[in-house]
Design an enzyme around this catalytic site. Structure first.
Site, PDB file in Angstrom:
ATOM      1  N   LYS A   1       0.833  -1.213   0.000  1.00 49.75           N
ATOM      2  CA  LYS A   1       0.000   0.000   0.000  1.00 49.75           C
ATOM      3  C   LYS A   1       0.858   1.250   0.000  1.00 49.75           C
ATOM      4  O   LYS A   1       0.466   2.261  -0.577  1.00 49.75           O
ATOM      5  CB  LYS A   1      -0.981  -0.004   1.180  1.00 49.75           C
ATOM      6  CG  LYS A   1      -2.097  -1.013   0.977  1.00 49.75           C
ATOM      7  CD  LYS A   1      -3.330  -0.719   1.810  1.00 49.75           C
ATOM      8  CE  LYS A   1      -4.435  -1.702   1.476  1.00 49.75           C
ATOM      9  NZ  LYS A   1      -5.532  -1.711   2.419  1.00 49.75           N
TER      10      LYS A   1
ATOM     11  N   LYS B   1     -10.003  -4.474  -5.323  1.00 49.77           N
ATOM     12  CA  LYS B   1     -10.813  -3.358  -5.819  1.00 49.77           C
ATOM     13  C   LYS B   1      -9.962  -2.128  -6.093  1.00 49.77           C
ATOM     14  O   LYS B   1     -10.390  -1.219  -6.777  1.00 49.77           O
ATOM     15  CB  LYS B   1     -11.928  -3.040  -4.821  1.00 49.77           C
ATOM     16  CG  LYS B   1     -11.442  -2.839  -3.404  1.00 49.77           C
ATOM     17  CD  LYS B   1     -12.475  -3.330  -2.420  1.00 49.77           C
ATOM     18  CE  LYS B   1     -11.854  -3.657  -1.068  1.00 49.77           C
ATOM     19  NZ  LYS B   1     -12.663  -4.494  -0.231  1.00 49.77           N
TER      20      LYS B   1
ATOM     21  N   LYS C   1      -3.561 -10.864  -6.548  1.00 48.57           N
ATOM     22  CA  LYS C   1      -4.918 -11.104  -6.020  1.00 48.57           C
ATOM     23  C   LYS C   1      -5.911 -10.104  -6.614  1.00 48.57           C
ATOM     24  O   LYS C   1      -5.532  -8.984  -6.983  1.00 48.57           O
ATOM     25  CB  LYS C   1      -4.931 -11.050  -4.485  1.00 48.57           C
ATOM     26  CG  LYS C   1      -4.891  -9.670  -3.909  1.00 48.57           C
ATOM     27  CD  LYS C   1      -5.338  -9.662  -2.440  1.00 48.57           C
ATOM     28  CE  LYS C   1      -5.306  -8.206  -1.977  1.00 48.57           C
ATOM     29  NZ  LYS C   1      -5.783  -7.922  -0.678  1.00 48.57           N
TER      30      LYS C   1
HETATM   31  P1  TYM Z   1     -10.453  -6.424   3.250  1.00 51.11           P
HETATM   32  O1  TYM Z   1     -11.576  -5.482   3.462  1.00 51.11           O
HETATM   33  O2  TYM Z   1      -9.349  -6.039   2.341  1.00 51.11           O
HETATM   34  O3  TYM Z   1     -11.007  -7.805   2.746  1.00 51.11           O
HETATM   35  C1  TYM Z   1     -12.100  -8.429   3.399  1.00 51.11           C
HETATM   36  C2  TYM Z   1     -11.975  -9.937   3.347  1.00 51.11           C
HETATM   37  O4  TYM Z   1     -11.918 -10.369   1.985  1.00 51.11           O
HETATM   38  C3  TYM Z   1     -10.777 -11.198   1.803  1.00 51.11           C
HETATM   39  N1  TYM Z   1     -10.264 -10.982   0.436  1.00 51.11           N
HETATM   40  C4  TYM Z   1     -10.047 -11.968  -0.443  1.00 51.11           C
HETATM   41  N2  TYM Z   1     -10.218 -13.292  -0.358  1.00 51.11           N
HETATM   42  C5  TYM Z   1      -9.919 -14.030  -1.455  1.00 51.11           C
HETATM   43  N3  TYM Z   1      -9.448 -13.502  -2.620  1.00 51.11           N
HETATM   44  C6  TYM Z   1      -9.262 -12.175  -2.749  1.00 51.11           C
HETATM   45  N4  TYM Z   1      -8.834 -11.676  -3.896  1.00 51.11           N
HETATM   46  C7  TYM Z   1      -9.566 -11.338  -1.625  1.00 51.11           C
HETATM   47  N5  TYM Z   1      -9.507  -9.999  -1.410  1.00 51.11           N
HETATM   48  C8  TYM Z   1      -9.941  -9.804  -0.153  1.00 51.11           C
HETATM   49  C9  TYM Z   1      -9.779 -10.743   2.854  1.00 51.11           C
HETATM   50  O5  TYM Z   1      -8.848 -11.735   3.164  1.00 51.11           O
HETATM   51  C10 TYM Z   1     -10.685 -10.438   4.024  1.00 51.11           C
HETATM   52  O6  TYM Z   1     -10.981 -11.616   4.738  1.00 51.11           O
HETATM   53  N6  TYM Z   1      -8.047  -5.677   7.550  1.00 51.11           N
HETATM   54  C11 TYM Z   1      -9.110  -6.402   6.913  1.00 51.11           C
HETATM   55  C12 TYM Z   1     -10.454  -6.104   7.524  1.00 51.11           C
HETATM   56  C13 TYM Z   1     -10.473  -6.305   9.000  1.00 51.11           C
HETATM   57  C14 TYM Z   1     -10.545  -7.561   9.659  1.00 51.11           C
HETATM   58  C15 TYM Z   1     -10.553  -7.236  11.042  1.00 51.11           C
HETATM   59  C16 TYM Z   1     -10.606  -8.889   9.217  1.00 51.11           C
HETATM   60  C17 TYM Z   1     -10.449  -5.330   9.923  1.00 51.11           C
HETATM   61  N7  TYM Z   1     -10.492  -5.907  11.159  1.00 51.11           N
HETATM   62  C18 TYM Z   1     -10.604  -8.254  11.984  1.00 51.11           C
HETATM   63  C19 TYM Z   1     -10.676  -9.880  10.182  1.00 51.11           C
HETATM   64  C20 TYM Z   1     -10.661  -9.568  11.547  1.00 51.11           C
HETATM   65  C21 TYM Z   1      -9.168  -6.002   5.447  1.00 51.11           C
HETATM   66  O7  TYM Z   1      -8.693  -4.966   5.056  1.00 51.11           O
HETATM   67  O8  TYM Z   1      -9.848  -6.863   4.657  1.00 51.11           O
END
Ligand code: TYM
Length: 336
Positions: free
Chosen positions: A119, A204, A201
């Site tokens: 990032k 968005k 991966k």
């Molecule tokens: P975030 O918002 O980027 O993504 C949310 C969830 O989607 C999964 N994910 C994917 N899984 C498979 N293939 C992909 N291409 C893909 N892109 C995203 C991510 O692994 C995630 O599970 N920091 C976290 C959000 C968060 C969180 C938490 C998660 C904040 N606090 C506590 C678990 C527990 C995040 O930015 O995910």
């Protein structure tokens, strides 16, 4: 244990950032599992809006994105009557514990986070402290609820490892305070790749809109994106080395239909990539269609949404305050 005593269900916590578009990657890697897990676990879910300001947000669009994310997750099947589902910024204990945990997290540990490195490369003009310490906030989210399991995609595994380290460090100093959580990574859909560069991966934040599919993309847009998906020149639908594009499409097909890789290979024996891409696109469209219809209903009912996120936030505050109080007492803060 006697037959009459019901075993206490394990606790699950997870969250997703309310970025403009929730992708098929988010759905298959996380959301789909959340929905399934609701039956067998005590689940608590959140829209991680505090995390989202590590990149600049336009206030009006941000407010709408938070509400859209809430409505969309209900449309996917999250039932807040069963699984409290709240908005992170509504529950103040998260930011408070995050500060405390920052003081038990090492600079070196945070520097090793690959997501921070990625990032900061993407936003060289805004490498803010929040982007750096974001994993301590994520640790706070999880540890506040004494979660046993955290369903996430593979990209969040490193943050989960750090959460475990922080919890173990704190417990080591002050005695048992936090449950040490484990990542729950689904067997399919754990890493959905970009449709344009299948070595990366699906994200968005990818500037190429053909690289990702949004859960709310219209059917014709979804079909177009799959038809343009990058593949290889072998023209055989099977999992293999150097076939990242096809491996990814088979993974998506398997995740949305429940079919195994072998079943998919057998079904498309002798058929070309064109047919396969169309079939994957159609399967995704059919999976998302009912979600999109339900989304329209939920988003039109703002009062219902507010009732659900307020009630869930009250529950989350009560529960998380217990952990925070315990933490403050152990550290030596004076009771109020
Ligand atoms: P975030 O918002 O980027 O993504 C949310 C969830 O989607 C999964 N994910 C994917 N899984 C498979 N293939 C992909 N291409 C893909 N892109 C995203 C991510 O692994 C995630 O599970 N920091 C976290 C959000 C968060 C969180 C938490 C998660 C904040 N606090 C506590 C678990 C527990 C995040 O930015 O995910």
């Amino acid at each position: 244990m006697s037959e009459t005593v019901t075993e206490k269900k394990k606790v699950i916590f997870s969250a997703i950032q309310p970025s403009g578009t929730i992708t098929l990657g988010n759905y298959l890697g996380a959301l789909q599992n959340w929905v399934r897990l609701q039956e067998d676990y005590n689940c608590i879910f959140a829209v991680a809006d505090l995390h989202a300001i590590t990149v600049r947000q336009d206030p009006k669009a941000f407010r709408q994105n938070i509400l859209n994310a809430y409505a969309l997750f209900l449309a996917c099947g999250i039932d807040p009557e069963k699984s409290p589902f709240f908005i992170q910024s509504h529950v103040h204990t998260h930011a408070e514990l995050a500060w405390v945990l920052n003081c038990y997290t090492q600079f070196g540990e945070l520097s090793r986070m690959t997501q921070f490195k990625d990032k900061s490369q993407k936003h060289p003009d805004n490498i803010n402290a929040g982007l750096f310490t974001y994993p301590s906030l994520m640790a706070a989210d999880i540890l506040l609820y004494q979660a046993d399991l955290v369903p996430v995609g593979i990209d969040q595994k490193q943050h989960l490892e750090l959460t475990r380290n922080i919890a173990e460090r704190f417990n080591g100093i002050y005695g048992n305070t936090f449950k040490v959580p484990e990542a729950y990574i689904g067997q399919v859909g754990a890493k959905v790749m970009s449709l344009q560069d299948p070595t990366r991966k699906m994200s968005k934040s990818d500037e190429n809109v053909n690289a990702w599919v949004g859960i709310l993309d219209k059917p014709d847009v979804i079909m177009k994106k799959f038809k343009r998906a990058v593949t290889d020149s072998e023209a055989r639908v099977c999992v293999g080395e150097g076939k990242d594009g096809i491996n990814n499409l088979i993974g998506i097909m398997s995740a949305v239909t429940g079919k195994t890789n072998d079943e998919i290979t057998a079904e498309f024996e002798g058929k070309g990539y064109g047919d396969f891409k169309t079939a994957v696109g159609e399967a995704v469209v059919e999976t998302l269609r009912p979600i999109q219809e339900r989304f329209d209903d939920f988003i039109a009912n703002k009062d219902y949404l507010a009732e659900q996120y307020r009630r869930s936030a009250e529950f989350a505050l009560r529960l998380s305050q217990r952990t925070l109080d315990k933490v403050m007492k152990k550290i030596g803060y004076l009771a109020k």
